[in-house]
Design a protein around this motif. Structure first.
Motif, PDB file in Angstrom:
ATOM      1  N   MET A 227       0.831  -1.217   0.000  1.00 19.10           N
ATOM      2  CA  MET A 227       0.000   0.000   0.000  1.00 19.10           C
ATOM      3  C   MET A 227       0.863   1.263   0.000  1.00 19.10           C
ATOM      4  O   MET A 227       0.475   2.287  -0.572  1.00 19.10           O
ATOM      5  N   VAL A 232      -3.169   4.238  -1.780  1.00 24.48           N
ATOM      6  CA  VAL A 232      -4.358   3.572  -1.253  1.00 24.48           C
ATOM      7  C   VAL A 232      -5.338   3.165  -2.354  1.00 24.48           C
ATOM      8  O   VAL A 232      -5.939   2.086  -2.290  1.00 24.48           O
ATOM      9  N   SER A 316       3.010   5.309   3.672  1.00 26.09           N
ATOM     10  CA  SER A 316       1.593   5.033   3.910  1.00 26.09           C
ATOM     11  C   SER A 316       0.967   6.020   4.893  1.00 26.09           C
ATOM     12  O   SER A 316      -0.126   5.764   5.401  1.00 26.09           O
ATOM     13  N   VAL A 319      -2.956   6.782   5.513  1.00 31.35           N
ATOM     14  CA  VAL A 319      -3.721   5.564   5.218  1.00 31.35           C
ATOM     15  C   VAL A 319      -3.885   4.777   6.507  1.00 31.35           C
ATOM     16  O   VAL A 319      -2.920   4.609   7.265  1.00 31.35           O
ATOM     17  N   ASP A 321      -4.651   1.158   7.664  1.00 33.65           N
ATOM     18  CA  ASP A 321      -4.764  -0.251   7.243  1.00 33.65           C
ATOM     19  C   ASP A 321      -5.659  -0.961   8.246  1.00 33.65           C
ATOM     20  O   ASP A 321      -5.253  -1.275   9.355  1.00 33.65           O
ATOM     21  N   ASP A 387      -8.190   9.437   8.032  1.00 28.69           N
ATOM     22  CA  ASP A 387      -7.383   8.854   6.959  1.00 28.69           C
ATOM     23  C   ASP A 387      -8.219   8.067   5.956  1.00 28.69           C
ATOM     24  O   ASP A 387      -9.344   7.664   6.247  1.00 28.69           O
ATOM     25  N   ALA A 388      -7.617   7.834   4.794  1.00 27.22           N
ATOM     26  CA  ALA A 388      -8.206   6.900   3.838  1.00 27.22           C
ATOM     27  C   ALA A 388      -8.101   5.489   4.412  1.00 27.22           C
ATOM     28  O   ALA A 388      -7.130   5.146   5.099  1.00 27.22           O
ATOM     29  N   ALA A 390      -7.829   1.417   4.085  1.00 29.89           N
ATOM     30  CA  ALA A 390      -7.435   0.253   3.296  1.00 29.89           C
ATOM     31  C   ALA A 390      -7.680  -0.990   4.133  1.00 29.89           C
ATOM     32  O   ALA A 390      -7.599  -0.940   5.361  1.00 29.89           O
TER      33      ALA A 390
END
Length: 436
Positions: A227, A232, A316, A319, A321, A387-388, A390
């Motif tokens: 990632m 992402v 990352s 992002v 996770d 955050d985005a 994933a």
């Protein structure tokens, strides 16, 4: 939500709708602490009987979290007898094998742990778990659980598990003294800078700058590198028909190959606590692990910011996770009403506070105050809201169990042979066979 969307898990989710996770608590009575409701009405103190709960939380901070839940369960539901059915080993790989055999043989526990997301599809397709809509509604439903989290545990209008927490997987845990001694104290901006810092650590006399455990920890490390290298959107796209043969994937494999050269020698029997302890003891600089590791540092009296530090895997940042533990109601559970008592506790604000304080994760509920938690969890709450998102490969959010098994086999083969082209072709084959 259709079956294909469910298999995607949180891969395409944005942070919209989860900002409330870090919200303040309320003065209202905590959902999930009411007496059990059965067909014959409320039962004060629980339904009674033995309640067998199957997990892979057998050591480390995971066991501490389960111990907290067990203690609270006994307090809230004294009519019930808790039976700990935990099986140790490898992010649940050993436990899942035993669970699969038990379910196939018609011997289910009263409740078992599963990762929220694509992993649950295997049990749903086999008719091995039943909906828990009534429990979720009793706990407060979408008023206390983020809607896009509920969406990922729902199929055809039914919810199949009660989430107990949310974890972040793309975290580097580091020993600041080791880094300072190596002249690598600054947080690296990207994977190339991180690899350069690992060389500095090795040149300073630390034999293994980064630690790993068995295959599942290697999958965990690889997904974070993937990632970081892809970004992402491209990473999430891998689970919705994206190419596993792209230049980005090949570059991620190459950088993973470089990083793994700085690691200790590991076997499948090696689990995550020992890899974390090597950082604590100064025998390594880095370990990439989910935030359950924070409780391991706390258990060794390590001080946040002094004895250890943490940051997103380089590349990352921004992002999150995602993975989440959740609990199910098996079809044919010996004590289904007792199992619902357990689910009520797991999903209650009180249960999530006690559990997540011990485990290092953050509550799945939005009404548990952030200021109840130490610094790391507060930062994770903020990140999850901003955050985005994933989805984790290693922890069942992004891929079903068959796909994960093939990815794990490919990673194990790579660890033995270090053939980059073979790893890419194996990942492509796994996606073609098991992908959405």
């Amino acid at each position: 939500m259709d079956r294909r969307q469910f298999l995607i898990g949180l891969g395409a989710a944005s942070a919209v709708g989860v900002v409330g996770l870090a919200g303040c608590g309320t003065d209202e009575e905590t959902p999930g602490t009411e007496p059990t409701t059965t067909g014959e009405g409320p039962v004060e103190g629980g339904a009674g009987g033995t309640v067998g709960v199957f997990t892979w939380w057998a050591e480390g901070s995971e066991k501490l979290g389960l111990d907290e839940l067990e203690s609270l369960f006994k307090e809230k539901y004294p009519n019930n007898t808790f039976e700990n059915l935990a099986v140790a080993g490898g992010a649940g790989s050993n436990a899942k094998a035993k669970l699969a055999a038990d379910l196939q043989n018609g011997n289910p526990p009263d409740s078992f742990q599963g990762h929220a997301g694509a992993e649950l599809m295997d049990y749903i397709d086999a008719d091995q778990i039943v909906p828990v809509n009534d429990v979720i509604e009793e706990l407060g439903g979408a008023s206390v659980f983020p809607q896009n989290l509920l969406d990922r545990i729902t199929i055809d209008g039914d919810i199949y598990s009660v989430p107990s927490n949310v974890h972040r997987a793309n975290v580097v845990w580091a020993n600041p003294k080791v880094l300072a001694d190596a002249g690598a104290a600054e947080v690296p901006a990207d994977l190339d800078s991180w690899i350069s810092d690992m060389q500095k650590v090795k040149d300073s006399g630390v034999e293994t700058p980064i630690t790993i455990g068995g295959t599942w920890t290697q999958v965990h490390l690889f997904e974070t590198i993937l990632m970081a290298e892809l970004g992402v959107d491209e990473y999430n796209g891998l689970f919705t028909g994206g190419s596993w043969d792209s230049d980005g994937v090949k570059s991620a494999v190459s950088k993973y190959a470089q990083i793994i050269e700085f690691a200790n020698t590991a076997s499948d029997g090696d689990d995550w606590p020992a890899a974390t302890d090597a950082v604590i003891e100064g025998r390594a600089a880095y370990n990439v692990m989910g935030d359950w590791a924070v409780a391991q540092f706390a258990s060794k009296d390590q001080v946040d910011g002094e004895d250890y530090t943490y940051f997103p895997v380089p590349g990352s940042d921004g992002v999150f996770d995602f993975l989440a533990d959740s609990f199910t109601l098996p079809n044919g559970a010996p004590n289904p009403e007792g199992a619902k008592d357990w689910l009520r506790l797991v999903g209650s604000a009180e249960g999530q506070l006690a559990f997540n304080l011990a485990k290092g994760s953050i509550p799945a509920r939005t009404d548990v105050a952030a200021d109840e938690f130490p610094a790391y969890q507060q930062s994770a709450m903020e990140s999850f809201g901003a955050d985005a998102i994933a989805s984790s490969i290693a922890h069942g959010a992004a891929v079903n169990m068959a796909w994960l098994s093939e990815i794990s086999t490919a990673m194990s083969k790579f660890y033995s042979g270090r053939e980059e082209e073979t790893l890419v072709s194996d990942l492509v084959a796994a996606a073609e066979t098991y992908g959405a």
